[in-house]
Each structure stands twice: as C-alpha cells, then as structure tokens.
Design an enzyme around this catalytic site. Sequence first.
Site, mmCIF file in Angstrom:
data_model
loop_
_atom_site.group_PDB
_atom_site.id
_atom_site.type_symbol
_atom_site.label_atom_id
_atom_site.label_comp_id
_atom_site.label_asym_id
_atom_site.label_seq_id
_atom_site.Cartn_x
_atom_site.Cartn_y
_atom_site.Cartn_z
ATOM 1 N N ASN A 1 30.534 86.452 54.485
ATOM 2 C CA ASN A 1 30.748 86.778 55.971
ATOM 3 C C ASN A 1 30.494 85.279 56.373
ATOM 4 O O ASN A 1 29.490 84.849 56.652
ATOM 5 C CB ASN A 1 29.735 87.482 56.648
ATOM 6 C CG ASN A 1 30.033 87.713 58.116
ATOM 7 O OD1 ASN A 1 30.928 87.021 58.964
ATOM 8 N ND2 ASN A 1 28.937 88.370 59.224
ATOM 9 N N GLU B 1 37.549 88.570 56.967
ATOM 10 C CA GLU B 1 38.541 88.020 57.880
ATOM 11 C C GLU B 1 37.988 88.680 59.508
ATOM 12 O O GLU B 1 38.383 88.260 60.517
ATOM 13 C CB GLU B 1 39.801 87.901 57.661
ATOM 14 C CG GLU B 1 40.085 86.985 56.432
ATOM 15 C CD GLU B 1 41.569 87.169 55.949
ATOM 16 O OE1 GLU B 1 42.280 88.114 56.602
ATOM 17 O OE2 GLU B 1 41.955 86.638 54.812
ATOM 18 N N ALA C 1 35.740 92.065 61.242
ATOM 19 C CA ALA C 1 34.782 93.074 61.389
ATOM 20 C C ALA C 1 35.001 94.551 60.306
ATOM 21 O O ALA C 1 36.119 94.852 60.413
ATOM 22 C CB ALA C 1 34.229 93.701 62.697
ATOM 23 N N ASN C 2 34.169 94.718 59.605
ATOM 24 C CA ASN C 2 34.335 95.864 58.487
ATOM 25 C C ASN C 2 35.340 95.621 57.532
ATOM 26 O O ASN C 2 35.907 96.797 56.804
ATOM 27 C CB ASN C 2 34.699 97.147 59.290
ATOM 28 C CG ASN C 2 33.550 97.607 60.405
ATOM 29 O OD1 ASN C 2 32.555 97.835 59.850
ATOM 30 N ND2 ASN C 2 33.915 98.168 61.451
ATOM 31 N N ASP D 1 22.247 91.596 58.202
ATOM 32 C CA ASP D 1 22.126 92.795 57.736
ATOM 33 C C ASP D 1 23.383 93.542 58.289
ATOM 34 O O ASP D 1 23.473 94.669 57.713
ATOM 35 C CB ASP D 1 20.861 93.179 58.949
ATOM 36 C CG ASP D 1 19.680 92.866 58.758
ATOM 37 O OD1 ASP D 1 19.317 92.575 57.690
ATOM 38 O OD2 ASP D 1 18.706 92.724 59.520
ATOM 39 N N GLY D 2 24.238 93.081 59.203
ATOM 40 C CA GLY D 2 25.286 93.712 59.462
ATOM 41 C C GLY D 2 26.334 93.724 58.183
ATOM 42 O O GLY D 2 27.027 94.674 57.905
ATOM 43 N N GLU E 1 27.965 97.013 56.034
ATOM 44 C CA GLU E 1 29.428 97.093 55.760
ATOM 45 C C GLU E 1 29.398 97.585 54.256
ATOM 46 O O GLU E 1 30.122 98.559 53.876
ATOM 47 C CB GLU E 1 30.224 96.123 56.129
ATOM 48 C CG GLU E 1 30.373 95.656 57.437
ATOM 49 C CD GLU E 1 31.624 94.769 57.572
ATOM 50 O OE1 GLU E 1 32.446 94.596 56.782
ATOM 51 O OE2 GLU E 1 31.497 93.836 58.543
ATOM 52 N N THR F 1 18.532 87.396 61.182
ATOM 53 C CA THR F 1 17.173 87.844 61.036
ATOM 54 C C THR F 1 16.883 88.297 59.334
ATOM 55 O O THR F 1 15.834 87.862 58.942
ATOM 56 C CB THR F 1 17.009 89.123 61.850
ATOM 57 O OG1 THR F 1 17.983 90.250 61.719
ATOM 58 C CG2 THR F 1 16.889 88.685 63.504
ATOM 59 N N ARG G 1 19.549 86.207 72.739
ATOM 60 C CA ARG G 1 19.953 87.370 73.618
ATOM 61 C C ARG G 1 18.811 88.714 73.434
ATOM 62 O O ARG G 1 18.366 89.549 74.256
ATOM 63 C CB ARG G 1 21.221 88.003 73.478
ATOM 64 C CG ARG G 1 21.373 88.561 72.083
ATOM 65 C CD ARG G 1 23.042 89.075 72.178
ATOM 66 N NE ARG G 1 23.373 89.635 70.925
ATOM 67 C CZ ARG G 1 23.867 89.038 69.937
ATOM 68 N NH1 ARG G 1 23.577 87.902 69.551
ATOM 69 N NH2 ARG G 1 23.964 89.790 68.708
#
Length: 483
Positions: A73, A106, A108-109, A133-134, A138, A177, A246
Amino acid sequence: MAAGKRLKREKERTAGRPLQCCMWRGVSATAGGALRSPSPVQTRPCVRLWISSIREQLTATTSRPKHLLVYINPYGGKRKGKHIYELKVAPLFAQAGIRTHVIVTEYANHARDHLKTQAELKKFDGVVCVGGDGMFSEIIHGLIWRTQTDNGRNLNSPEETLLPCSLRIGIIPAGSTDCICFATVGTNDPVTSALHIIVGDSQSMDVCSVHHNNTFLRYSVSLLGYGFYGDVLTDSERKRWMGPARYDLSGVKMFLTHHYYEGSVSYLPARDIIGTPRDPGRCRSGCSVCQHNGEKHSESAERYKMDIASESESDMEWRTIRGKFLAINAASMSCACPRSPKGLSPAAHLADGTTDLILVRKCSRFDFLRHLLRHTSKDDQFDLNFVEVHRVRRFCFTPRHCQSDSDLELDLRENGKRQIFSQICRDHPACGCTPAYSSWNCDGEILTHTAIDVRVHCQLIKLFARGIEEPTVFEDLTNPCAI
C-alpha cells in the site's frame, strides 16, 4: 610491493592486541560513532561463514516459504510502504532465496478484490501485506472469502462453520498505528516481521464474523466498538485532512460530549475453557490457554455436528443485558499499541475461540476518564462498578430504536414515567439530548448497521509470527551475568 609494505606495517601496528569477537571483527567506527563497512580483506571469510551457516539452518526448516504474494500500500501511514519494502525487506527475501510477486495497490480494496478473483493462490506459500491495519483487513477479507467460496460455504449465514485458510499471512508494518502487528509480534519493526516470515513462523488467530439480518457485513480481528470508539471514528472521518492527529482531537471531543446509548446485549458465554478476562497472565508465544481452548472448541464443534439437539441446549445459555451504555467493546486480542501498551483487554488471547465483551454503563465523565486511564496503567482494567466484562463465543446487539414494541413496553413498565420523556427526546433530537444510536467501529471501519450478530471463528487464519515472546534475557539489566 607497496601493498606488501602496507600489510607488514598493519601487522606490526596490531601486534599484541586481543582478537575481536567474530561477530564484530572487521567492523570499525567513524569519528562520529557511526559504523562503516568492513574491508573485504578482513571480513570476507567470516561473512561467507555466517551466510553459509544461516542458509544451512534455513534449508533444514521445512515450514519456511519459497514463493510469496506481496501487496504494497503506497498511500498508508506516511506513504513510506514501498520505500520500507525495497530498502529493508526485499534484500532479506532475496538473500533467503524467497521468490516474490509484488503488487503495488492502486485504490482502496485493490488487494481484497485481486485475492477474491484473480490471484492464483496455489502458486504461493503465503501472502504478505506491506501497510497498516487497513491493508491487513483487505488481505483477510479477500483470503477468507476465497477460501469459503471455493469450498461452497455460505458467507451470509451466521451459523456457517468457516474453513481455516491454508495460506499464512505476513505483516510488514508501514501504517499509522500498526496495532495488529504490535499485538501479535510485540514490536512495529519491519525487519523483525520479515525475519519471522523468512524462518516460517506460524501463529493461529481468531476472526469474528459480523452479520445483520443474515447478511454478511465484515470480519474483525481486533476491536469492535460501539458508543465512544464508534463516535470517535465517525467524527475523525470528517477530519482526514488532519492525518493521525485527527484521532486525538476526535477523542477529546467525544469525551467532552459524553453520549450514552440504550440497547440490549445478548451473549453466549464461553464454556469449558481456562482463563478469564481478569487474569494477570498474558497471551504469549506458545500460549497454553490458546492451545487448550482451541482443542476444546474443536471437540465442541464435532459434537455439534453429531448431535443436532445441542443447538437447543446452547440456546438456553444465552444471557441478555439491557441498559444505557457509554461503550460496548469486543476485544479479540489485547488491542495493545505503543500508546496503550496494555490494551483494552490485556488478558485477551489470539487463538482461543473467544472475544472479551466489555460493557461500560452510563457513568459520570470523571468515572469514564478513570476507565480510559486504566488502559495506560498497571491497575485492573475492569475493577470499576460501572464496567463488566464477559468472555464469550458469540453476541448480538440491538439498539433501542430497533427493539420490538413488546420490548419497549416492557422497558416502560420497568423504568416508569421517565421513559416517556426519554422517548419524546428521541423523537425530537433538536432538544440536544443524547442521540438514539451510535456506529460500530470494526477494526477502524464504520459498519453500515447497528444491530449486529457477532460470532468468533477459532483459529481461522495463520500469521507468519510466533506471538509476543517474554523478555527473559534482558529482564535484569543491572546484572551483567543476565546478558
């Protein structure tokens, strides 16, 4: 001739000095203290010996991978995923003789969709994700989906027993994270994770499936959070331009807002297991609790297949709690991270077939702050009268606005006339009272429904890891003999 004289002078200059350890021979330091490369004449035989010894050890290890599918990623964290892989990981894989097929995602997912339909999984010994983690989420969604559909399993049925994935998953941390890597390895170091992959370590891991009205929503491996953590994620999504900061801002805002939510939680307690959420011990490498409970879970599953009557018996064990909650959390692992070294549930286990259901009832803002501070202290996380925790195999949550009319009438009779004014406030949110419902935070993603059915699937996936190892060698740094 000149070279011979220089070599003779070097021998005379170093005569009488003690020999250095083989590990450090030929490594010298600059004036600033930084190590510089050794000269070829001094270290080439030693380096060859080390490389030969390491390769012999690797060749003798039958569980190590030979061919890996790698997803990178390039946008996660600080956008350094590709740089980290090329600089720190790829050279190690090459030296270990591991072939790789690298795909830079390239959109998301991208990795999830590729694993579902296009990836030729039989060619590989494992899947590696380079990201946060994202990215790991996936990978597991694509791999689990592919495994179940190839074997004719119905993903939309919460009652379906899922098949374990055959390929192991490696995590090269390169996110904001990297909580999952931290909770399974104990550090967020890319080189350490790469070495676990190279030697072929294996660590089983539970996965929770989340359904709504017999429709599959998502898988979870770390945290399912409703109320406080759901509100924090929902608010932070509006501030993505701020980056990782954020989460801090949204956390402070949601703490000051102090919303609570009404609903009912039904859960199936974990039976015939060892260990509780309040144990002082932790899930570590070679965990006996995970091994024992995993075997018990397999035996129970076999009995369930042979005895259909057990279904009615399990229904008798369900328990239901109604109330007002500031937070409802399900931790399938400790959820530890550098900011919270103990995590939400320090005694949670990676592969015991259970999740720790944590209910934080309505309380004062000061008491809730006490609860949050426990995540960074050595005190018992759950030693508060407004907090309860249960180790469960399955649970369902129904927010109050989704309850049936009979349930609402029962609550009215139980709680008296105060409920009438609460209903008026829910029907007219402009008065500024507590909103009717929150959102679920599922491993950093917002679920589209609030009424959910969650089931734990024991040891559904395997990682290239060995769990967190106890620091036995360096426990007592004041004792030189311990090193």
